[in-house]
Design a protein around this motif. Sequence first.
Motif, mmCIF file in Angstrom:
data_model
loop_
_atom_site.group_PDB
_atom_site.id
_atom_site.type_symbol
_atom_site.label_atom_id
_atom_site.label_comp_id
_atom_site.label_asym_id
_atom_site.label_seq_id
_atom_site.Cartn_x
_atom_site.Cartn_y
_atom_site.Cartn_z
ATOM 1 N N LYS A 90 0.832 -1.208 0.000
ATOM 2 C CA LYS A 90 0.000 0.000 0.000
ATOM 3 C C LYS A 90 0.867 1.260 0.000
ATOM 4 O O LYS A 90 0.599 2.227 0.695
ATOM 5 C CB LYS A 90 -0.934 0.004 1.223
ATOM 6 C CG LYS A 90 -1.842 -1.224 1.323
ATOM 7 C CD LYS A 90 -2.797 -1.318 0.142
ATOM 8 C CE LYS A 90 -3.749 -2.500 0.312
ATOM 9 N NZ LYS A 90 -4.634 -2.671 -0.862
ATOM 10 N N TRP A 92 -0.705 4.618 -0.358
ATOM 11 C CA TRP A 92 -1.493 5.152 0.762
ATOM 12 C C TRP A 92 -0.667 6.130 1.613
ATOM 13 O O TRP A 92 -1.226 6.839 2.446
ATOM 14 C CB TRP A 92 -1.970 4.017 1.666
ATOM 15 C CG TRP A 92 -3.063 3.160 1.111
ATOM 16 C CD1 TRP A 92 -3.397 2.968 -0.201
ATOM 17 C CD2 TRP A 92 -3.970 2.349 1.872
ATOM 18 N NE1 TRP A 92 -4.446 2.095 -0.310
ATOM 19 C CE2 TRP A 92 -4.822 1.690 0.943
ATOM 20 C CE3 TRP A 92 -4.138 2.103 3.224
ATOM 21 C CZ2 TRP A 92 -5.825 0.812 1.352
ATOM 22 C CZ3 TRP A 92 -5.141 1.226 3.625
ATOM 23 C CH2 TRP A 92 -5.971 0.593 2.702
ATOM 24 N N GLN A 135 -7.279 3.994 0.405
ATOM 25 C CA GLN A 135 -7.928 4.129 -0.892
ATOM 26 C C GLN A 135 -9.085 3.131 -1.002
ATOM 27 O O GLN A 135 -9.100 2.102 -0.323
ATOM 28 C CB GLN A 135 -6.919 3.860 -2.015
ATOM 29 C CG GLN A 135 -5.644 4.676 -1.906
ATOM 30 C CD GLN A 135 -5.865 6.155 -2.173
ATOM 31 O OE1 GLN A 135 -6.383 6.523 -3.224
ATOM 32 N NE2 GLN A 135 -5.490 6.997 -1.227
ATOM 33 N N THR A 136 -10.025 3.459 -1.850
ATOM 34 C CA THR A 136 -11.124 2.526 -2.109
ATOM 35 C C THR A 136 -10.615 1.361 -2.939
ATOM 36 O O THR A 136 -9.523 1.423 -3.528
ATOM 37 C CB THR A 136 -12.264 3.223 -2.871
ATOM 38 O OG1 THR A 136 -11.780 3.611 -4.165
ATOM 39 C CG2 THR A 136 -12.736 4.456 -2.116
ATOM 40 N N SER A 137 -11.393 0.296 -3.010
ATOM 41 C CA SER A 137 -10.986 -0.862 -3.808
ATOM 42 C C SER A 137 -10.826 -0.484 -5.278
ATOM 43 O O SER A 137 -9.951 -1.002 -5.972
ATOM 44 C CB SER A 137 -12.009 -1.995 -3.652
ATOM 45 O OG SER A 137 -13.307 -1.551 -4.027
ATOM 46 N N GLU A 138 -11.655 0.460 -5.758
ATOM 47 C CA GLU A 138 -11.548 0.906 -7.150
ATOM 48 C C GLU A 138 -10.235 1.662 -7.375
ATOM 49 O O GLU A 138 -9.567 1.491 -8.393
ATOM 50 C CB GLU A 138 -12.723 1.807 -7.515
ATOM 51 C CG GLU A 138 -14.061 1.090 -7.625
ATOM 52 C CD GLU A 138 -14.693 0.862 -6.245
ATOM 53 O OE1 GLU A 138 -14.149 1.373 -5.249
ATOM 54 O OE2 GLU A 138 -15.726 0.172 -6.189
ATOM 55 N N ASP A 194 -7.464 1.311 -5.557
ATOM 56 C CA ASP A 194 -6.392 0.315 -5.474
ATOM 57 C C ASP A 194 -6.240 -0.433 -6.794
ATOM 58 O O ASP A 194 -5.124 -0.673 -7.271
ATOM 59 C CB ASP A 194 -6.667 -0.689 -4.349
ATOM 60 C CG ASP A 194 -6.297 -0.143 -2.979
ATOM 61 O OD1 ASP A 194 -5.543 0.844 -2.942
ATOM 62 O OD2 ASP A 194 -6.759 -0.703 -1.978
ATOM 63 N N ALA A 195 -7.356 -0.811 -7.383
ATOM 64 C CA ALA A 195 -7.325 -1.551 -8.643
ATOM 65 C C ALA A 195 -6.706 -0.705 -9.750
ATOM 66 O O ALA A 195 -5.923 -1.199 -10.570
ATOM 67 C CB ALA A 195 -8.736 -1.985 -9.033
ATOM 68 N N GLU A 224 -2.913 -0.642 -9.182
ATOM 69 C CA GLU A 224 -2.298 -1.913 -9.555
ATOM 70 C C GLU A 224 -2.250 -2.065 -11.074
ATOM 71 O O GLU A 224 -1.286 -2.598 -11.635
ATOM 72 C CB GLU A 224 -3.068 -3.068 -8.922
ATOM 73 C CG GLU A 224 -2.900 -3.135 -7.407
ATOM 74 C CD GLU A 224 -3.880 -4.092 -6.755
ATOM 75 O OE1 GLU A 224 -4.635 -4.744 -7.509
ATOM 76 O OE2 GLU A 224 -3.874 -4.185 -5.517
#
Length: 347
Positions: free
Chosen positions: A43, A46, A68-71, A73-74, A77
Motif C-alpha cells: 500500500k 497510501w 484508498q477505495t478498492s476501485e 487500489d485496482a 495496480e
Amino acid sequence: GEKSRFQLFGNTVSTAAQMESTGKPNKIQVSAETADLVAISGKRHWVFQRIDAVVEHGGLGSFWIEPQTSEQDAKYEHTMADRNVADSSKSSDFLVVWSSDLLKDILKQLVAHRKDAGIERQPLDEIINYELNQTVRDEISYSIDLPKLDPASKKTDPASIRLGREVEGQLVKFVSMVASLYHAHPFHNFKHAANVCTNASNLLRNIADENIRQRASEPLTKFALVFSALIHDLDHTGVPNSILMTEKPRIATMYNNKSCAEQNSVDLSWALLMRDYPDLRHAICSTSAELKHFRQLVVQMVMATDVMDKELNALRRARWNKAFDVDAPSQDIEAAASNKSDAEQIS
C-alpha cells in the motif's frame, strides 16, 4: 540500566505527544516505521510524508495514511502492471516501483524547493554536461559545500507538484534499466541496492544534529544520496577489486588499478542518465550548477563505498579527525590529498 530505559520510554512518549498535539481532524498519522510496514504490505500509494514534519528528539518525521477505495487500489495496480519493468519477477517489480517512488517523492521536494527559492530552469540544451578528462576517482573532493535548508522557507507542498508523465515514466524506466544491469549475485544484486536506498532514506529522517539535518535535508543532496545508493553496485561482478583487476585487465587499465568496481558503476549509470532520459535529467538538475553539484555528490558517495582502499581510508580518517578534532595523531587534509603515497602507509 534504569537511565537507558527511561530515555527510551521518555523519547517514545515525547514523540507520541507531539504527534497527538499536531494531528488534524480525519487524518491518520503514523511514524516512519509504521509507514514502511504499510508500504511493504503493498500500500505504498497510501503513504504521504508530512510537509509540516513532526520532528521528534531523534529527528524522525511522521506520515499521513490515506486509505484508498478498492476501485482506486485496482487502478493503481493496473498502472503498475503497465509499466515496463526489466525483470519480470514480482520481487524485482516491487523493488523497482518502491525505489522509483522513493526517488519520485524526493524529486517533488526538489521541484517545490526550486519554486520557493525562485530558481529558474535553464533550457535543457544549455545545461552543460559535467564531464572531465580524468577518472571518476580523480574527481573526489575532500570537502563539498552542502547548502542548508531553512525549514521556514518551505512554502510549497511537494504533494501538489506534478512532475508530468514523461518525467515519471522516464524515472521508472531508468530504475528498471539500472535493475537489469545488476547481476544475480548472492549479495551485490538489485535487492541489495533497493535495501540500501530504503536505509539511506530512513537515515535522512533520523539525523539528530540540527546543523547536519538542515544540510542533509536539502532536496538535491537527498536525491543524490538515494540515487547513489541505487547505482553504487551497478554491474558489480561479485568479486572484490583485487580479483576484478586480474579477471578484467581492460577495466583495471582504464581505472588505473584503483576502485575499479565503484568507478565503473558511476560511469555506466551516468552515461545512461545523460543519454536516454532527458526529461528526468532536467527535473533532477535544472541548471548547469546543479548538474555539477549533483555529479560531485554522486562521485563522493559512491566512491565512499570502497572501504578496502588504504589511500581512501587514510584520507577519510584525516578528514574525520580535522572535522571532529579527534585527540589522536591526524594529518592535514591538504597534505593527505597532495601526497597519496604517504597516505597509503598509514595503517
